[in-house]
Design a protein around this motif. Structure first.
Motif, short mmCIF file in Angstrom:
data_model
loop_
_atom_site.label_atom_id
_atom_site.label_comp_id
_atom_site.label_asym_id
_atom_site.label_seq_id
_atom_site.Cartn_x
_atom_site.Cartn_y
_atom_site.Cartn_z
N HIS A 181 -31.83 -24.02 -18.99
CA HIS A 181 -31.98 -24.32 -20.41
C HIS A 181 -30.74 -25.06 -20.88
O HIS A 181 -29.64 -24.84 -20.35
N GLU A 207 -35.51 -8.95 -9.80
CA GLU A 207 -34.73 -8.85 -11.02
C GLU A 207 -33.30 -9.36 -10.83
O GLU A 207 -32.56 -9.55 -11.79
N LEU A 280 -29.81 -16.14 -21.24
CA LEU A 280 -30.98 -15.26 -21.44
C LEU A 280 -32.27 -16.07 -21.41
O LEU A 280 -33.27 -15.65 -20.84
N ARG A 281 -32.22 -17.27 -21.99
CA ARG A 281 -33.42 -18.13 -21.97
C ARG A 281 -33.72 -18.62 -20.55
O ARG A 281 -34.88 -18.64 -20.13
N GLU A 284 -35.37 -15.83 -18.70
CA GLU A 284 -36.78 -15.72 -19.10
C GLU A 284 -37.64 -16.75 -18.38
O GLU A 284 -38.72 -16.45 -17.87
N GLN A 287 -38.04 -15.87 -14.76
CA GLN A 287 -39.01 -14.79 -14.56
C GLN A 287 -40.43 -15.30 -14.70
O GLN A 287 -41.30 -14.96 -13.90
N SER A 288 -40.68 -16.13 -15.71
CA SER A 288 -42.05 -16.60 -15.90
C SER A 288 -42.45 -17.50 -14.74
O SER A 288 -43.61 -17.53 -14.34
#
Lengths: 293, 157
Positions: A181, A207, A280-281, A284, A287-288
Protein backbone atom coordinates in the motif's frame (compact mmCIF):
# COMPACT_ATOMS: atom_id res chain seq x y z
CA UNK A 1 13.49 29.21 -22.72
CA UNK A 2 17.16 28.30 -22.78
CA UNK A 3 18.35 27.68 -26.37
CA UNK A 4 19.96 24.42 -27.35
CA UNK A 5 20.74 22.11 -30.24
CA UNK A 6 18.56 19.05 -30.58
CA UNK A 7 19.56 15.45 -31.16
CA UNK A 8 17.10 12.69 -31.94
CA UNK A 9 18.76 9.27 -32.25
CA UNK A 10 16.76 6.36 -33.66
CA UNK A 11 18.47 3.54 -31.76
CA UNK A 12 19.73 2.97 -28.25
CA UNK A 13 23.32 2.43 -29.41
CA UNK A 14 23.20 5.70 -31.36
CA UNK A 15 21.85 7.45 -28.25
CA UNK A 16 24.64 6.01 -26.10
CA UNK A 17 27.27 7.10 -28.65
CA UNK A 18 25.89 10.65 -28.81
CA UNK A 19 25.77 10.86 -25.04
CA UNK A 20 29.37 9.63 -24.81
CA UNK A 21 30.34 12.35 -27.27
CA UNK A 22 28.49 15.24 -25.55
CA UNK A 23 28.40 13.92 -21.97
CA UNK A 24 27.93 16.63 -19.38
CA UNK A 25 27.02 19.25 -22.03
CA UNK A 26 23.89 17.26 -22.95
CA UNK A 27 20.66 16.57 -21.10
CA UNK A 28 18.44 13.61 -21.93
CA UNK A 29 14.81 14.30 -22.85
CA UNK A 30 12.20 11.58 -22.41
CA UNK A 31 8.78 12.85 -21.27
CA UNK A 32 10.10 16.35 -20.77
CA UNK A 33 7.89 17.43 -17.87
CA UNK A 34 10.87 18.01 -15.58
CA UNK A 35 13.47 19.02 -18.18
CA UNK A 36 11.30 21.62 -19.95
CA UNK A 37 10.60 23.34 -16.64
CA UNK A 38 14.33 23.39 -15.87
CA UNK A 39 15.12 24.79 -19.33
CA UNK A 40 12.43 27.46 -19.05
CA UNK A 41 13.61 28.49 -15.59
CA UNK A 42 17.29 28.38 -16.62
CA UNK A 43 18.12 25.81 -13.92
CA UNK A 44 19.64 23.69 -16.70
CA UNK A 45 21.63 25.22 -19.56
CA UNK A 46 22.81 22.33 -21.74
CA UNK A 47 24.31 22.86 -25.20
CA UNK A 48 22.50 19.76 -26.40
CA UNK A 49 19.14 18.21 -25.67
CA UNK A 50 19.20 14.55 -26.58
CA UNK A 51 15.68 13.22 -27.10
CA UNK A 52 15.27 9.47 -26.72
CA UNK A 53 11.60 9.82 -27.75
CA UNK A 54 12.13 8.16 -31.12
CA UNK A 55 14.44 5.38 -30.00
CA UNK A 56 12.80 2.19 -31.19
CA UNK A 57 11.50 -0.32 -28.65
CA UNK A 58 11.80 1.58 -25.38
CA UNK A 59 8.06 2.02 -24.90
CA UNK A 60 6.80 -1.19 -23.33
CA UNK A 61 5.45 -2.82 -20.20
CA UNK A 62 6.04 -6.59 -20.22
CA UNK A 63 5.40 -9.22 -17.59
CA UNK A 64 6.08 -12.88 -17.16
CA UNK A 65 5.79 -14.94 -14.02
CA UNK A 66 9.47 -16.01 -14.02
CA UNK A 67 11.27 -12.73 -14.82
CA UNK A 68 8.74 -10.26 -13.46
CA UNK A 69 7.95 -6.84 -14.87
CA UNK A 70 10.03 -4.84 -17.33
CA UNK A 71 9.15 -1.20 -17.96
CA UNK A 72 10.90 0.48 -20.88
CA UNK A 73 12.35 3.97 -20.52
CA UNK A 74 9.58 5.56 -22.59
CA UNK A 75 6.59 3.98 -20.82
CA UNK A 76 4.58 6.88 -19.44
CA UNK A 77 3.39 7.19 -15.87
CA UNK A 78 -0.19 7.04 -17.22
CA UNK A 79 0.57 3.79 -19.08
CA UNK A 80 1.94 2.31 -15.85
CA UNK A 81 -1.10 3.55 -13.92
CA UNK A 82 -3.58 2.00 -16.36
CA UNK A 83 -1.66 -1.14 -17.41
CA UNK A 84 -3.72 -4.28 -16.67
CA UNK A 85 -0.44 -6.13 -15.98
CA UNK A 86 0.71 -3.58 -13.41
CA UNK A 87 -2.74 -3.34 -11.81
CA UNK A 88 -2.93 -7.10 -11.47
CA UNK A 89 0.58 -7.98 -10.29
CA UNK A 90 1.89 -4.72 -8.75
CA UNK A 91 -1.23 -2.72 -7.79
CA UNK A 92 0.75 -0.50 -5.39
CA UNK A 93 2.78 0.83 -8.34
CA UNK A 94 -0.37 1.70 -10.32
CA UNK A 95 -1.77 3.36 -7.19
CA UNK A 96 1.39 5.46 -6.69
CA UNK A 97 1.59 6.38 -10.39
CA UNK A 98 -1.98 7.71 -10.22
CA UNK A 99 -0.99 10.23 -7.52
CA UNK A 100 1.53 12.03 -9.76
CA UNK A 101 0.42 15.48 -10.96
CA UNK A 102 -2.43 15.37 -13.53
CA UNK A 103 -3.60 13.12 -16.37
CA UNK A 104 -2.02 15.58 -18.84
CA UNK A 105 1.37 15.35 -17.13
CA UNK A 106 1.12 11.57 -16.64
CA UNK A 107 0.53 11.18 -20.39
CA UNK A 108 3.92 12.83 -21.01
CA UNK A 109 6.06 11.96 -17.97
CA UNK A 110 7.86 8.61 -18.00
CA UNK A 111 8.31 6.31 -15.01
CA UNK A 112 12.04 6.11 -15.81
CA UNK A 113 12.16 9.91 -15.84
CA UNK A 114 10.61 10.08 -12.38
CA UNK A 115 13.40 7.72 -11.22
CA UNK A 116 16.21 9.67 -12.96
CA UNK A 117 14.89 12.97 -11.56
CA UNK A 118 15.59 11.48 -8.10
CA UNK A 119 13.40 13.92 -6.23
CA UNK A 120 13.15 13.01 -2.52
CA UNK A 121 9.37 13.39 -2.93
CA UNK A 122 9.09 11.52 -6.27
CA UNK A 123 5.64 9.96 -6.19
CA UNK A 124 6.51 6.58 -7.67
CA UNK A 125 9.78 6.02 -5.81
CA UNK A 126 8.60 4.56 -2.45
CA UNK A 127 6.47 2.02 -4.33
CA UNK A 128 9.37 1.07 -6.61
CA UNK A 129 11.61 0.66 -3.54
CA UNK A 130 9.25 -1.73 -1.73
CA UNK A 131 8.91 -3.73 -4.97
CA UNK A 132 12.73 -4.21 -5.13
CA UNK A 133 12.96 -2.50 -8.52
CA UNK A 134 16.28 -2.36 -10.35
CA UNK A 135 17.45 0.08 -13.01
CA UNK A 136 19.17 -1.29 -16.12
CA UNK A 137 21.70 1.31 -17.19
CA UNK A 138 23.47 1.36 -20.52
CA UNK A 139 26.65 3.29 -21.24
CA UNK A 140 29.70 3.29 -23.48
CA UNK A 141 31.31 0.38 -21.61
CA UNK A 142 28.23 -1.83 -21.55
CA UNK A 143 25.36 -2.21 -19.15
CA UNK A 144 24.82 -2.72 -15.44
CA UNK A 145 21.89 -3.28 -13.12
CA UNK A 146 21.53 -1.18 -9.97
CA UNK A 147 18.89 -1.83 -7.30
CA UNK A 148 16.96 1.37 -6.62
CA UNK A 149 17.86 0.92 -2.94
CA UNK A 150 21.42 1.92 -3.99
CA UNK A 151 20.50 4.25 -6.89
CA UNK A 152 19.73 7.59 -5.21
CA UNK A 153 22.57 9.58 -3.62
CA UNK A 154 21.01 12.99 -2.97
CA UNK A 155 18.28 15.37 -4.11
CA UNK A 156 18.36 15.12 -7.92
CA UNK A 157 21.47 12.94 -7.76
CA UNK A 158 21.91 9.27 -8.65
CA UNK A 159 24.72 6.79 -9.25
CA UNK A 160 24.29 7.25 -13.02
CA UNK A 161 27.28 8.52 -14.97
CA UNK A 162 26.66 11.47 -17.34
CA UNK A 163 27.22 9.03 -20.22
CA UNK A 164 24.65 6.47 -19.02
CA UNK A 165 21.00 6.05 -19.96
CA UNK A 166 18.32 4.28 -17.94
CA UNK A 167 17.03 1.73 -20.47
CA UNK A 168 14.47 -0.05 -18.33
CA UNK A 169 13.18 -0.75 -14.84
CA UNK A 170 12.98 -4.38 -13.78
CA UNK A 171 10.76 -5.63 -10.95
CA UNK A 172 11.03 -9.20 -9.66
CA UNK A 173 7.87 -11.33 -9.75
CA UNK A 174 5.65 -10.75 -6.71
CA UNK A 175 5.84 -13.55 -4.16
CA UNK A 176 2.53 -15.13 -3.20
CA UNK A 177 0.77 -13.78 -0.13
CA UNK A 178 2.02 -10.22 -0.40
CA UNK A 179 0.11 -7.00 -0.01
CA UNK A 180 1.38 -3.47 -0.48
CA UNK A 181 0.00 0.00 0.00
CA UNK A 182 1.11 3.59 -0.66
CA UNK A 183 -0.11 6.73 1.06
CA UNK A 184 0.75 10.17 -0.33
CA UNK A 185 0.13 12.90 2.17
CA UNK A 186 -0.15 16.32 0.51
CA UNK A 187 -1.81 19.58 1.45
CA UNK A 188 -4.05 19.48 -1.62
CA UNK A 189 -5.43 16.33 -3.22
CA UNK A 190 -4.25 17.26 -6.71
CA UNK A 191 -1.28 18.86 -8.44
CA UNK A 192 0.79 18.92 -5.27
CA UNK A 193 4.00 17.33 -4.04
CA UNK A 194 4.04 14.89 -1.15
CA UNK A 195 4.69 16.28 2.33
CA UNK A 196 5.35 12.66 3.27
CA UNK A 197 4.93 9.50 1.20
CA UNK A 198 5.00 6.03 2.70
CA UNK A 199 4.87 2.64 0.99
CA UNK A 200 4.73 -0.69 2.83
CA UNK A 201 4.83 -4.24 1.54
CA UNK A 202 4.08 -7.27 3.71
CA UNK A 203 4.38 -10.98 2.86
CA UNK A 204 2.50 -13.40 5.08
CA UNK A 205 2.79 -17.14 5.58
CA UNK A 206 -0.42 -17.91 7.43
CA UNK A 207 -0.47 -15.25 10.13
CA UNK A 208 3.30 -14.76 10.25
CA UNK A 209 5.06 -11.96 8.45
CA UNK A 210 7.87 -13.52 6.43
CA UNK A 211 9.06 -10.43 4.55
CA UNK A 212 8.49 -6.70 4.78
CA UNK A 213 9.53 -3.53 2.98
CA UNK A 214 8.93 0.02 4.10
CA UNK A 215 9.98 3.06 2.06
CA UNK A 216 9.66 6.72 2.91
CA UNK A 217 9.47 9.71 0.58
CA UNK A 218 10.09 13.43 1.21
CA UNK A 219 11.69 12.91 4.63
CA UNK A 220 15.39 12.55 3.71
CA UNK A 221 17.75 13.72 0.93
CA UNK A 222 16.63 10.67 -1.05
CA UNK A 223 13.70 8.25 -0.83
CA UNK A 224 14.80 5.73 1.81
CA UNK A 225 14.05 2.26 3.10
CA UNK A 226 13.29 1.97 6.83
CA UNK A 227 15.30 -1.21 7.35
CA UNK A 228 14.98 -1.44 11.14
CA UNK A 229 11.22 -1.09 10.84
CA UNK A 230 11.15 -3.89 8.26
CA UNK A 231 13.16 -6.23 10.51
CA UNK A 232 10.83 -5.47 13.41
CA UNK A 233 7.90 -6.92 11.46
CA UNK A 234 9.45 -10.17 10.24
CA UNK A 235 8.82 -13.41 12.16
CA UNK A 236 5.60 -12.43 13.94
CA UNK A 237 1.96 -11.67 13.13
CA UNK A 238 1.11 -8.14 11.98
CA UNK A 239 -0.82 -6.82 14.96
CA UNK A 240 -1.62 -3.16 15.73
CA UNK A 241 1.15 -3.31 18.39
CA UNK A 242 3.67 -4.68 15.88
CA UNK A 243 2.74 -1.97 13.39
CA UNK A 244 3.12 0.65 16.12
CA UNK A 245 6.60 -0.62 17.04
CA UNK A 246 7.68 -0.60 13.37
CA UNK A 247 6.25 2.91 12.96
CA UNK A 248 8.45 4.06 15.87
CA UNK A 249 11.52 2.76 14.02
CA UNK A 250 10.43 4.30 10.71
CA UNK A 251 9.98 7.64 12.42
CA UNK A 252 13.50 7.33 13.85
CA UNK A 253 14.86 6.64 10.35
CA UNK A 254 13.35 9.82 8.89
CA UNK A 255 15.63 12.85 8.57
CA UNK A 256 13.23 15.47 7.25
CA UNK A 257 13.77 19.17 6.71
CA UNK A 258 11.41 22.05 7.38
CA UNK A 259 10.17 23.68 4.19
CA UNK A 260 7.14 25.39 2.71
CA UNK A 261 5.16 22.12 2.74
CA UNK A 262 5.75 21.12 6.36
CA UNK A 263 8.01 21.27 9.38
CA UNK A 264 10.48 18.55 10.28
CA UNK A 265 8.66 17.56 13.51
CA UNK A 266 5.34 17.38 11.63
CA UNK A 267 6.88 15.21 8.94
CA UNK A 268 8.41 12.85 11.52
CA UNK A 269 5.04 12.50 13.24
CA UNK A 270 3.30 11.84 9.92
CA UNK A 271 5.85 9.16 9.06
CA UNK A 272 4.70 7.38 12.20
CA UNK A 273 0.99 7.72 11.47
CA UNK A 274 1.24 6.78 7.80
CA UNK A 275 3.66 3.89 8.34
CA UNK A 276 1.30 2.30 10.86
CA UNK A 277 -1.67 2.70 8.51
CA UNK A 278 0.29 1.44 5.53
CA UNK A 279 1.52 -1.70 7.32
CA UNK A 280 -1.95 -2.64 8.57
CA UNK A 281 -3.50 -2.07 5.14
CA UNK A 282 -0.74 -4.05 3.41
CA UNK A 283 -1.32 -6.92 5.86
CA UNK A 284 -5.07 -6.86 5.12
CA UNK A 285 -4.34 -7.00 1.40
CA UNK A 286 -1.86 -9.87 1.94
CA UNK A 287 -4.44 -11.81 3.92
CA UNK A 288 -7.17 -11.33 1.33
CA UNK A 289 -4.73 -12.44 -1.35
CA UNK A 290 -3.91 -15.55 0.69
CA UNK A 291 -7.59 -16.47 0.74
CA UNK A 292 -7.87 -16.46 -3.05
CA UNK A 293 -7.99 -19.92 -4.67
CA UNK B 1 18.67 26.36 -36.68
CA UNK B 2 15.07 25.84 -37.66
CA UNK B 3 13.95 22.44 -38.75
CA UNK B 4 10.79 21.42 -40.59
CA UNK B 5 8.15 19.43 -38.74
CA UNK B 6 4.92 17.99 -40.03
CA UNK B 7 1.95 18.13 -37.73
CA UNK B 8 -1.56 16.88 -38.43
CA UNK B 9 -3.62 19.55 -36.72
CA UNK B 10 -7.38 19.12 -36.51
CA UNK B 11 -7.15 16.64 -39.38
CA UNK B 12 -5.07 18.86 -41.65
CA UNK B 13 -1.38 18.25 -42.44
CA UNK B 14 0.76 21.31 -41.79
CA UNK B 15 4.47 21.86 -42.31
CA UNK B 16 6.14 24.35 -40.02
CA UNK B 17 9.77 25.37 -39.53
CA UNK B 18 10.52 25.46 -35.80
CA UNK B 19 13.41 26.18 -33.48
CA UNK B 20 14.21 23.20 -31.22
CA UNK B 21 13.27 25.13 -28.07
CA UNK B 22 9.80 26.17 -29.29
CA UNK B 23 6.95 24.46 -27.49
CA UNK B 24 3.98 22.95 -29.28
CA UNK B 25 1.84 25.59 -27.54
CA UNK B 26 3.91 28.46 -28.94
CA UNK B 27 3.81 26.99 -32.44
CA UNK B 28 0.03 26.54 -32.30
CA UNK B 29 -0.53 30.08 -31.07
CA UNK B 30 2.22 32.11 -32.72
CA UNK B 31 2.91 30.27 -35.99
CA UNK B 32 -0.47 28.77 -36.81
CA UNK B 33 -2.83 31.32 -35.27
CA UNK B 34 -4.66 28.70 -33.20
CA UNK B 35 -5.13 30.69 -30.01
CA UNK B 36 -7.72 28.41 -28.41
CA UNK B 37 -5.08 26.71 -26.27
CA UNK B 38 -4.11 29.30 -23.66
CA UNK B 39 -0.75 30.05 -22.07
CA UNK B 40 -1.48 30.27 -18.35
CA UNK B 41 1.44 29.09 -16.23
CA UNK B 42 3.67 27.74 -19.04
CA UNK B 43 4.89 25.14 -16.50
CA UNK B 44 2.39 22.27 -16.90
CA UNK B 45 0.45 23.18 -13.77
CA UNK B 46 -2.72 24.96 -14.93
CA UNK B 47 -3.96 22.87 -17.87
CA UNK B 48 -5.15 25.88 -19.93
CA UNK B 49 -2.99 24.71 -22.86
CA UNK B 50 -4.42 21.17 -22.95
CA UNK B 51 -4.64 19.61 -26.44
CA UNK B 52 -4.97 16.01 -27.61
CA UNK B 53 -1.69 14.54 -28.85
CA UNK B 54 -2.33 11.24 -30.63
CA UNK B 55 -5.69 11.25 -28.85
CA UNK B 56 -4.33 11.78 -25.32
CA UNK B 57 -4.68 14.99 -23.33
CA UNK B 58 -1.33 16.72 -22.68
CA UNK B 59 -0.19 20.16 -21.59
CA UNK B 60 1.15 21.57 -24.87
CA UNK B 61 3.49 23.93 -22.99
CA UNK B 62 5.39 20.83 -21.83
CA UNK B 63 5.93 19.40 -25.33
CA UNK B 64 8.58 20.64 -27.76
CA UNK B 65 7.24 21.15 -31.27
CA UNK B 66 10.00 18.86 -32.56
CA UNK B 67 8.67 16.09 -30.30
CA UNK B 68 5.27 16.40 -31.98
CA UNK B 69 6.71 15.89 -35.48
CA UNK B 70 4.59 13.39 -37.40
CA UNK B 71 1.87 13.24 -34.75
CA UNK B 72 -1.83 14.12 -34.54
CA UNK B 73 -2.90 17.22 -32.63
CA UNK B 74 -6.47 18.21 -31.84
CA UNK B 75 -7.15 21.66 -30.40
CA UNK B 76 -10.43 23.15 -29.23
CA UNK B 77 -10.81 24.70 -32.70
CA UNK B 78 -11.01 21.17 -34.16
CA UNK B 79 -13.82 19.79 -32.01
CA UNK B 80 -16.68 20.87 -34.26
CA UNK B 81 -17.25 22.39 -37.68
CA UNK B 82 -17.41 26.21 -37.84
CA UNK B 83 -20.72 27.43 -36.48
CA UNK B 84 -21.29 24.23 -34.54
CA UNK B 85 -20.51 23.09 -31.01
CA UNK B 86 -19.25 19.78 -29.69
CA UNK B 87 -21.66 18.32 -27.08
CA UNK B 88 -19.21 19.19 -24.31
CA UNK B 89 -19.00 22.79 -25.54
CA UNK B 90 -22.81 22.92 -25.76
CA UNK B 91 -23.08 21.64 -22.17
CA UNK B 92 -20.60 24.26 -20.90
CA UNK B 93 -22.83 26.96 -22.42
CA UNK B 94 -26.06 25.43 -21.14
CA UNK B 95 -24.77 24.93 -17.58
CA UNK B 96 -22.99 28.27 -17.23
CA UNK B 97 -19.66 26.51 -16.77
CA UNK B 98 -17.78 29.50 -18.19
CA UNK B 99 -16.95 32.74 -16.42
CA UNK B 100 -13.78 34.52 -17.54
CA UNK B 101 -13.24 31.72 -20.06
CA UNK B 102 -9.47 31.44 -19.87
CA UNK B 103 -9.46 27.86 -18.54
CA UNK B 104 -12.39 26.78 -20.72
CA UNK B 105 -10.62 25.40 -23.83
CA UNK B 106 -8.24 23.30 -21.71
CA UNK B 107 -11.10 22.19 -19.48
CA UNK B 108 -13.14 21.15 -22.53
CA UNK B 109 -10.23 19.24 -24.09
CA UNK B 110 -9.62 17.33 -20.83
CA UNK B 111 -13.34 16.54 -20.59
CA UNK B 112 -13.53 15.40 -24.23
CA UNK B 113 -10.52 13.13 -23.64
CA UNK B 114 -12.24 11.61 -20.60
CA UNK B 115 -15.50 10.96 -22.45
CA UNK B 116 -13.66 9.42 -25.40
CA UNK B 117 -12.17 6.84 -23.01
CA UNK B 118 -15.00 6.65 -20.46
CA UNK B 119 -18.32 7.63 -22.05
CA UNK B 120 -20.27 7.30 -18.78
CA UNK B 121 -17.99 8.50 -15.98
CA UNK B 122 -18.88 8.86 -12.33
CA UNK B 123 -18.61 12.31 -10.80
CA UNK B 124 -15.42 11.18 -9.06
CA UNK B 125 -13.96 10.19 -12.44
CA UNK B 126 -14.85 13.58 -13.88
CA UNK B 127 -13.16 15.34 -10.98
CA UNK B 128 -10.07 13.12 -11.29
CA UNK B 129 -9.84 13.82 -15.03
CA UNK B 130 -9.97 17.58 -14.40
CA UNK B 131 -7.47 17.76 -11.52
CA UNK B 132 -4.89 19.22 -13.91
CA UNK B 133 -7.17 22.08 -15.00
CA UNK B 134 -7.29 25.08 -12.71
CA UNK B 135 -10.25 27.46 -12.73
CA UNK B 136 -10.14 30.54 -10.53
CA UNK B 137 -13.72 31.70 -11.19
CA UNK B 138 -16.33 28.98 -11.06
CA UNK B 139 -15.58 26.78 -8.08
CA UNK B 140 -15.79 23.82 -10.51
CA UNK B 141 -19.36 22.77 -9.58
CA UNK B 142 -20.93 23.86 -12.86
CA UNK B 143 -18.02 22.50 -14.87
CA UNK B 144 -18.51 19.06 -13.34
CA UNK B 145 -22.28 19.30 -13.91
CA UNK B 146 -21.68 20.24 -17.54
CA UNK B 147 -19.39 17.25 -18.16
CA UNK B 148 -21.85 14.87 -16.48
CA UNK B 149 -24.66 16.28 -18.63
CA UNK B 150 -22.58 16.00 -21.80
CA UNK B 151 -21.92 12.34 -20.94
CA UNK B 152 -25.67 11.71 -20.65
CA UNK B 153 -26.20 13.24 -24.06
CA UNK B 154 -23.43 11.20 -25.69
CA UNK B 155 -20.53 13.65 -25.38
CA UNK B 156 -17.85 11.37 -26.78
CA UNK B 157 -16.37 12.84 -29.97
Amino acid sequence: MHRFDYLEPATLSEAVALLAQHGARARVLAGGTDLLTALKEGWERPDWVLSIGRVADLRYIRYDSRDGLRIGALATVREVETSPLVRKHYPVLAEAAGTLASVQIRNLATLAGNVCRASPSGDTLPALLVLDAEARLVGPSGERRVPLARFFVGPGRTVMEPTELLAELVLPPPRPGTGAHYIKHSLRRAMDLAVVGVAALVALDGETCVDARIALGAVAPTPIRALAAEEQLVGRPITPDAAEAAADLAQAAARPITDVRGTAPYRRRMVHVLTRRCILRAAELAQSQGRLP
Amino acid sequence: MKRPVTLTINGERQEVAVEPWWTLLDVLREELGLTGAKKGCDRGDCGACTVLLDGKPVTSCMVLAVQADGRQVVTVEGLAAPGHLHPVQRAFVDYGAVQCGFCTPGMIMAAVALLNETPHPTEAEVRAALTGNLCRCTGYAKIVQAVMAAAQHGGAA
